[in-house]
Design an enzyme around this catalytic site. Sequence first.
Site, PDB file in Angstrom:
ATOM      1  N   ASP A   1       0.827  -1.209   0.000  1.00 45.13           N
ATOM      2  CA  ASP A   1       0.000   0.000   0.000  1.00 45.13           C
ATOM      3  C   ASP A   1       0.862   1.260   0.000  1.00 45.13           C
ATOM      4  OD1 ASP A   1      -2.163  -1.635   0.127  1.00 45.13           O
ATOM      5  OD2 ASP A   1      -2.694  -1.187   2.199  1.00 45.13           O
ATOM      6  N   GLY A   2       0.418   2.263  -0.731  1.00 42.03           N
ATOM      7  CA  GLY A   2       1.171   3.508  -0.800  1.00 42.03           C
ATOM      8  C   GLY A   2       1.404   4.140   0.566  1.00 42.03           C
TER       9      GLY A   2
END
Length: 284
Positions: A144-145
């Site tokens: 996930d960013g």
Amino acid sequence: MSDTSFEIPQKFEFTVTQTEQTALDLLAEGTGLSKQRIKDAMNKGAVWWTLKGKTLRLRRATKVLYKGSRIQFFYDEQVLARKPETATLIYDAGNYSIWFKPPGMLSQGSQWGDHCSILRWVEVNGQFTQGREKRECFLVHRLDGDASGLIILAHDSQAAAKLSTLFQARDMHKFYQAWVVDDCEVPTSGLTLSYELDGKSAITHIKKIRAENNKTLLDVTIETGRKHQIRRHLANIGHPIVGDRVYGKKASVGLQLLAYRLEFICPFSQQRVVAELPKEVQFN
């Protein structure tokens, strides 16, 4: 021609009707943007071209376009103005490498650009220990960013295929740490979460490390890799990850999820590889 500015993101589409026309000239004429802005956007991955059904990012401004090809330009000034974070090399195997992805760095880009992704950052800026400074990069899994931690990049198609097989066969063992909201009661033997996600099997194992200040530090391993699996599973039991703005509540800190360790058998050397972040980088 005066330079144009757009307050909202713009998508431009053009079909090439002239022979020997460059992408830069076509986009400058069609958008009103300066050539300098267009070159910057192309370098950052915001321009795509399609020919004979194949669509690729177009980065070279002087590329002479084929008649009948289609050009797409996704222009968002806010996206293009972002500055990429800096990744850190953890392990270099030559045909693949393992990096520490800081929070805020994407795994891969979008149609609006890829300069803030680890995939593109390593292609352009990656410094390796085994000689070649520039290598082609292939993504074999995602992080996930908003999360931080270890991510593997392949550097040729064979390595990408072999590493992808490890993930599909669940032979890539991933370890995470997560601070969750409130005191999370977990048996000393640990707890397995197996709620289906999007109609698919999802398995997450958690162990409690300690609780303090109305939050709990968990050690987490996963057998499957569904989208936002850890975040969704923990939110499902009433303990969203601290800083999770999607499945929890806003906080003064970012998402407290860290991929701190990877274990697998190298598909080339057949040796066991253990990559782990230094203790000072882990949640303590």
